[in-house]
Motif scaffolding. Structure first.
Motif, PDB file in Angstrom:
ATOM      1  N   GLU A 220       0.825  -1.252  -0.018  1.00  0.00           N
ATOM      2  CA  GLU A 220      -0.132  -0.036  -0.064  1.00  0.00           C
ATOM      3  C   GLU A 220       0.709   1.106   0.131  1.00  0.00           C
ATOM      4  N   ASN A 221       2.087   1.067   0.616  1.00  0.00           N
ATOM      5  CA  ASN A 221       2.770   2.271   0.623  1.00  0.00           C
ATOM      6  C   ASN A 221       3.177   2.822  -0.728  1.00  0.00           C
ATOM      7  N   GLN A 223       1.650   2.119  -3.656  1.00  0.00           N
ATOM      8  CA  GLN A 223       0.494   2.473  -4.172  1.00  0.00           C
ATOM      9  C   GLN A 223      -0.100   3.976  -3.850  1.00  0.00           C
ATOM     10  N   PHE A 224      -0.004   4.095  -2.569  1.00  0.00           N
ATOM     11  CA  PHE A 224      -0.167   5.665  -2.066  1.00  0.00           C
ATOM     12  C   PHE A 224       0.633   6.728  -2.717  1.00  0.00           C
ATOM     13  N   VAL A 260      -7.653   2.402  -7.968  1.00  0.00           N
ATOM     14  CA  VAL A 260      -7.994   2.182  -6.374  1.00  0.00           C
ATOM     15  C   VAL A 260      -9.368   1.664  -5.946  1.00  0.00           C
ATOM     16  N   SER A 263     -10.577   0.317  -2.207  1.00  0.00           N
ATOM     17  CA  SER A 263      -9.465   0.122  -1.546  1.00  0.00           C
ATOM     18  C   SER A 263      -9.134   0.589  -0.329  1.00  0.00           C
ATOM     19  N   VAL A 265      -6.272   1.998   0.024  1.00  0.00           N
ATOM     20  CA  VAL A 265      -5.437   3.247  -0.367  1.00  0.00           C
ATOM     21  C   VAL A 265      -6.072   4.437  -0.527  1.00  0.00           C
ATOM     22  N   LYS A 266      -7.439   4.157  -1.225  1.00  0.00           N
ATOM     23  CA  LYS A 266      -8.393   5.256  -1.289  1.00  0.00           C
ATOM     24  C   LYS A 266      -8.683   5.933   0.013  1.00  0.00           C
ATOM     25  N   LYS A 268      -7.341   5.907   2.849  1.00  0.00           N
ATOM     26  CA  LYS A 268      -6.029   6.738   3.556  1.00  0.00           C
ATOM     27  C   LYS A 268      -5.719   8.031   2.826  1.00  0.00           C
TER      28      LYS A 268
END
Length: 708
Positions: A220-221, A223-224, A260, A263, A265-266, A268
């Motif tokens: 996720e990091n 992807q973010f 996204v 997810s 990620v979205k 956050k």
């Protein structure tokens, strides 16, 4: 010199503390008053900014930087949270609605230009700005259960076309202003440039995002960071092409929307912007208002005239849609009320036009004030009009085809995965699983996960493996005592949440039961936790339980339902299944908000109507022992549930993610408010998303903060 630096540092800390205090207190206060939070933040900016007490002046670099990031975030979220599935279902009526709105307001803007002597591009931009609208009332209409009404869906879906049209007009207006003269060749060149840019961003970022997410897997990091990079690169490229950066940021949000999805990620991404940067933008915007110019008699007359003509024009569009699509009067009036609030992208577009020299300080202040007024007025109208759609929605949505759902909820060969991690909660979780499989040929699958390392012979892994075996042995013994069949499963994995979801899928489980831990807060919101990710990724329903006593002793179950549609169905069915095992009684609680100045007989009518709708709804589910129905009139939904829960052993909630309104501010979910206050056992039931589910999203980020 050291003294100077120390003074500057101290002033910055004080300013930051004041800013954080405003961001914390003002939204809570205005939400309690049922007013948009951004209205309060803009008002706080007026009072504390350059025209007020000068505590938060717009000239401070720290506030300017935060406001710039907030501006980008606001436009990004507007694109990120748009639900394309709704637009696909309502494409034609949404295009017609947008076309009627934009055409009427462009004509209206030109008309105002003739009266007040505005230039052509100025008149067109003002008209386009007033054509835009924001679905601020999403949380309200969701609570009322009218979100799936076709007229509501059309109104929501039309925001995409309207927003893109306004952004294109802004880009043309800024170019026209800088060059003063524009011929047809220049116009076509600029339009072609904008179209090419839109296609490159939408197609290119979507393709790159899918490729990147596929290659990095579930990290996720990375992807973010990719999404953030896409946002800022889109803004930079837009400026290099002579297009306003907010256009690029909005398109970047649309482009990564499909990548996204819903997810973590979205969640956050939206959380960070909604909690900090977007509120700073609103506070800074309030500090830029010219209050003295706004209070001049001529400006007040102009503001009143534009407001009256704007809401009248929105009513005309709603009436035209009624004529075209045979809407009922309650639907027509709701469409009108939903299209009144400007909000959303109007504020950043207005600020961008002001910085480009398109608007005078007085006109800039007028549009901002008009946005605040229409937002409050539109929400007030929706609160009084949307409730009339309830009967329409019930009639449309109650005749559900439950046959397919029943196939998936049969108790035969019922498999329940119970992750065992915390010995303090394990006993009650296994006991609940045993109760649910007691009337079938089902089985419990206790699941233990040993955290993996790069070396399979690592001493730490060996200890984790032995600990997991001990937990499984205890779970097997508990299952045998309860008379349930147990098939233990031990996995070695480097991440708990994917291991649980994958194990449940491999075992073709019907249900996952997990314990609700105590850890919550900012760390969980930013980095997520096990239950957040399992709720998002699992293929089957997930029960998150905080059990204060043995499940066998549960006799009274309370199920608060927010509306008359899904996800209430599965929650009620689960509660009834648990009640059948324990010979318990289920009570459905629906809270009607008690509006100010409402007469007693009106409350009685509302209770009667709600009860009738709920009974009709329950009759479709064919329960042998139907749940009781309780309707409460109360000013505060959370407080009403809290009061009612004192007579019950268990409260079951559906898993609903915290919502953001279209201005990007997080609104607090009732479940989150009640989690720490209820003194009885709690269950939250999360359902996997289905392709057929139709939900309009203006922001449904930030799940309940749960942890194993």
């Amino acid at each position: 010199m050291w003294v100077v630096h120390k003074t500057i540092f101290l002033e910055s800390i004080i300013t930051l503390a004041i800013l954080l205090l405003v961001i914390l207190v003002v939204p809570i206060l205005f939400e309690s008053l049922r007013l948009p939070a951004f209205v309060g933040l803009v008002g706080a900016g007026v009072i504390l900014g350059s025209w007020g007490w000068h505590l938060l002046p717009s000239s401070l670099p720290m506030i300017n930087l935060g406001a710039e990031i907030g501006l980008a975030y606001l436009m990004f979220i507007a694109g990120l949270e748009f639900d394309f599935s709704v637009f696909q279902h309502q494409k034609i009526p949404a295009l017609i609605f947008s076309g009627l709105t934009i055409s009427l307001f462009l004509c209206l803007g030109i008309f105002w230009g003739e009266i007040f002597g505005w230039s052509g591009h100025y008149s067109v931009l003002v008209g386009a700005l007033l054509a835009a609208y924001s679905p601020l009332a999403y949380p309200m209409i969701s609570r009322l259960g009218v979100i799936n009404n076709s007229s509501v869906n059309v109104t929501m879906a039309a925001t995409l076309v309207t927003n893109i049209a306004v952004l294109v007009i802004l880009s043309l207006s800024t170019v026209n202003f800088s060059s003063q003269v524009m011929n047809s060749v220049q116009l076509m060149t600029i339009l072609l440039r904008i179209i090419i840019y839109i296609m490159v961003i939408l197609v290119g970022i979507d393709w790159l995002g899918k490729e990147f997410f596929h290659r990095v897997g579930e990290k996720e990091n990375y992807q973010f960071l990719f999404v953030l990079l896409a946002v800022f690169v889109s803004g930079i490229v837009a400026q290099l092409m002579g297009i306003e950066k907010i256009v690029g940021v909005f398109l970047a949000g649309l482009a990564v929307n499909d990548v996204v999805k819903a997810s973590p990620v979205k969640e956050k991404l939206v959380f960070i912007g909604s909690v900090l940067f977007i509120p700073i933008f609103f506070v800074n915007l309030g500090g830029m208002l010219d209050i003295y110019a706004l209070l001049e008699h001529e400006n007040l007359e102009l503001l009143g005239l534009i407001f009256l003509e704007a809401i009248a024009s929105k009513l005309i569009v709603a009436l035209l849609m009624k004529f075209l699509y045979q809407y009922q009067w309650s639907e027509t009036l709701t469409v009108w009320s939903l299209s009144i609030p400007l909000g959303g992208i109007t504020l950043p577009i207005t600020l961008t036009g002001y910085r480009a020299g398109l608007f005078s300080p007085a006109m800039f202040s007028n549009i901002i004030m008009l946005t605040l007024i229409t937002s409050v007025f539109g929400l007030w109208l929706t609160r009084h009009l949307a409730g009339r759609l309830t009967s329409i929605v019930v009639n449309q949505g109650v005749n559900l085809d439950l046959s397919e759902r029943e196939k998936h909820s049969k108790l035969g060969d019922f498999k329940i995965v119970v992750p065992v991690y915390n010995p303090q909660t394990q006993q009650y979780l296994v006991e609940m699983a045993a109760l649910l499989v007691s009337q079938s040929q089902g089985k419990i699958i206790p699941l233990a996960i040993a955290h993996a390392t790069t070396q399979m012979y690592n001493e730490r892994l060996e200890k984790a493996y032995q600990h997991s075996q001990c937990l499984l042995a205890k779970a097997i013994k508990q299952s045998q005592v309860l008379g349930a069949t147990a098939e233990p499963l031990l996995r070695i994995d480097d991440a708990f949440a994917p291991a649980i979801s994958r194990a449940a899928r491999e075992q073709q489980a019907n249900l996952i039961i997990m314990g609700w831990g105590k850890r919550h807060g900012l760390r969980a919101r930013l980095f997520g936790n096990v239950i957040d990710n399992v709720l998002w990724s699992a293929h089957c329903p997930v029960v998150v339980a905080r059990l204060l006593e043995s499940p066998k002793r549960i006799q009274r179950i309370l199920v608060p339902i927010e509306n008359l549609l899904e996800p209430s169905i599965e929650v009620v069915k689960f509660a009834q299944m648990l009640a059948n095992v324990n010979q318990a009684q289920v009570t459905l609680l629906n809270v009607c908000i008690n509006e100010a100045r409402r007469m007693a007989n009106s409350n009685a009518d509302q209770i009667s109507t709600r009860r009738s709708h709920l009974c009709q709804w329950l009759s479709q589910l064919n329960f042998s022992n139907p749940p009781e129905v309780q309707i409460m009139i109360h000013e505060n939904t959370a407080l009403a549930i809290l009061q009612a829960s004192r007579l019950y052993d268990l409260v079951i909630f559906p898993y609903i993610r915290n919502r953001t309104t279209s201005e990007g501010l997080v609104t607090h979910d009732i479940t989150t408010q009640l989690a720490r206050q209820l003194t009885c056992s709690i269950i939250i039931l999360g359902e996997p998303p289905t392709p057929s589910t139709t939900v309009v999203s203006t922001g449904i980020p930030n799940p309940q903060i749960l942890n194993i």
